[in-house]
Design an enzyme around this catalytic site. Structure first.
Site, PDB file in Angstrom:
ATOM      1  CB  CYS A 133      -0.894  -0.069   1.315  1.00  0.00           C
ATOM      2  SG  CYS A 133      -1.780   1.511   1.455  1.00  0.00           S
ATOM      3  CB  CYS A 175       0.238   2.404   3.906  1.00  0.00           C
ATOM      4  SG  CYS A 175      -1.417   1.238   3.828  1.00  0.00           S
TER       5      CYS A 175
END
Length: 311
Positions: A69, A72
Site C-alpha cells: 500500500c 500507507c
C-alpha cells in the site's frame, strides 16, 4: 461514536486461550516488537494485551497497513511522528493486515474497503477514525478533534500518572509557522486554500518534500471528491482509449491503495496515445509519483517503464 465495536468478547476469549496454554504448558504467543516507546507492532495474538487492555488507561490508534500500500507509507510516518510528540497522550499500534487476517476482519465489520485505515480504541471500544492518507496538518487536526469528541462523550481515559503528554505543554505541538496557512485552510475544510498554501511553500523551497506530498494529496482529494468511484472504474473499462477516463480511474485506485494498478493504467494510456493525450497521461503519472517517497521501489519501477514507453 457511531460504528463502535465492543472488543470485550475478544478480550475474554484471548484470556481463556492464554489460560489453556498455561495449563497445557504450551508456549504463549510472542509480543509484537515495539517500534518505539509510543509505537508498537501488534498481531492477532498480541492485540488483546497491546491494544484492548491498554485502551482502558490510554487511547490507542490502530494503523491498518500493508507493504504493497503506497498511501500507507505516507500516513504511517506521520502517525509515528505525532505519537512520539504526544509522549503518552495516546499510543499508536500498527497492524499488517496481510500477516494478521483476524484483525483485518475488523475492517470488514466496519465496512472499510481500503487502506490506509486508522481506528481508535478507547476503553475497549473500536471506533472508525481515518480512511485514506492526508497531509500532516490535516491528520494532526483530526486527532485533536477526535480527542475533543471523546472528552465531550465523557469516555476519554485519564492519562496515567506521571505520563503527562507533550501535547499539553504550551506550544509543544504547534505547527511550523511556514505550514500555518495550510493547516488553517485544512481546518476550515478549504482544500483550495490548502493547495495555494502548499504551492506558496514550494515556491519558496521547491525541494520541500513534505509540502510536495501535502500538495499532491490535496490535489488528489480535490479531484476524487467529485467522482463516482465505481462509475469512474466502469467508464475506464468501457472507454480504453479515453485518456481522461483512465486518469480518473487511476485517481480512484490511488485513493484505494491500488498504486501499481494506477501506475500500470496510466503507462498503458501513454503507450496507446499520442500528442496532447499522451502528454496528459504522462504528466498525471508524474504527479501521482509525488504521493510516495522518491525511493519507493514501485515508483522507481514505474519511472523506468515510463522512460521505455516514451523513448
Amino acid at each position: 461514536m457511531h460504528g463502535a465495536i465492543d472488543l470485550g468478547a475478544r478480550q475474554s476469549a484471548a484470556r481463556k486461550q492464554q489460560e489453556r496454554r498455561a495449563q497445557g504448558g504450551g508456549a504463549s504467543a510472542g509480543a509484537g516488537a515495539p517500534a518505539g516507546q509510543y509505537v508498537v507492532d501488534v498481531t492477532d495474538e498480541t492485540f488483546n494485551t497491546e491494544v484492548v487492555e491498554r485502551s482502558q488507561s490510554v487511547p490507542v490508534l490502530v494503523d491498518f497497513w500493508a507493504e504493497w500500500c503506497g498511501p500507507c507509507k505516507q500516513l504511517g510516518p506521520i502517525l509515528e511522528k505525532l505519537a512520539t510528540e504526544a509522549a503518552g497522550k495516546w499510543v499508536l499500534a500498527k497492524v499488517d493486515i496481510d500477516a494478521n487476517p483476524q484483525l483485518g476482519a475488523y475492517m470488514q465489520q466496519m465496512g472499510v474497503r481500503g487502506i490506509p485505515f486508522v481506528a481508535a480504541v478507547v476503553a475497549g471500544q473500536l471506533l472508525p477514525f481515518l480512511n485514506g492518507a492526508a497531509p500532516e496538518p490535516q491528520v494532526r487536526q483530526a486527532i485533536d478533534q477526535l480527542f475533543e469528541a471523546l472528552r465531550k462523550e465523557g469516555i476519554l481515559p485519564d492519562a496515567p500518572e506521571g505520563e503527562q503528554p507533550v501535547a499539553d505543554e504550551a506550544g509543544a505541538l504547534a505547527p511550523d509557522p511556514v505550514y500555518q496557512r495550510a493547516e488553517d485552510a485544512l481546518q476550515r475544510g478549504d482544500l483550495d486554500g490548502a493547495k495555494t498554501a502548499f504551492e506558496d511553500i514550494l515556491a519558496a523551497d521547491p525541494r520541500d518534500a513534505q509540502a510536495k506530498q501535502g500538495l499532491a494529496l490535496v490535489e488528489l482529494s480535490l479531484r476524487v471528491r467529485s467522482l463516482d468511484a465505481e462509475g469512474a472504474i466502469r467508464d475506464a473499462g468501457a472507454k480504453p482509449g479515453d485518456v481522461q477516463a483512465q486518469i480518473s480511474a487511476a485517481d480512484v485506485e490511488m485513493v484505494s491503495g491500488q498504486m501499481e494498478q494506477a501506475f500500470d493504467r496510466l503507462l498503458t494510456a501513454v503507450r496507446g496515445s499520442a500528442g496532447d493525450d499522451r502528454d496528459a497521461a504522462r504528466k498525471h503519472l508524474l504527479s501521482l509519483f509525488e504521493l510516495l517517497p522518491p525511493d519507493d521501489p514501485r515508483v522507481a519501477k514505474a519511472r523506468r517503464s515510463l522512460q521505455s514507453a516514451l523513448f
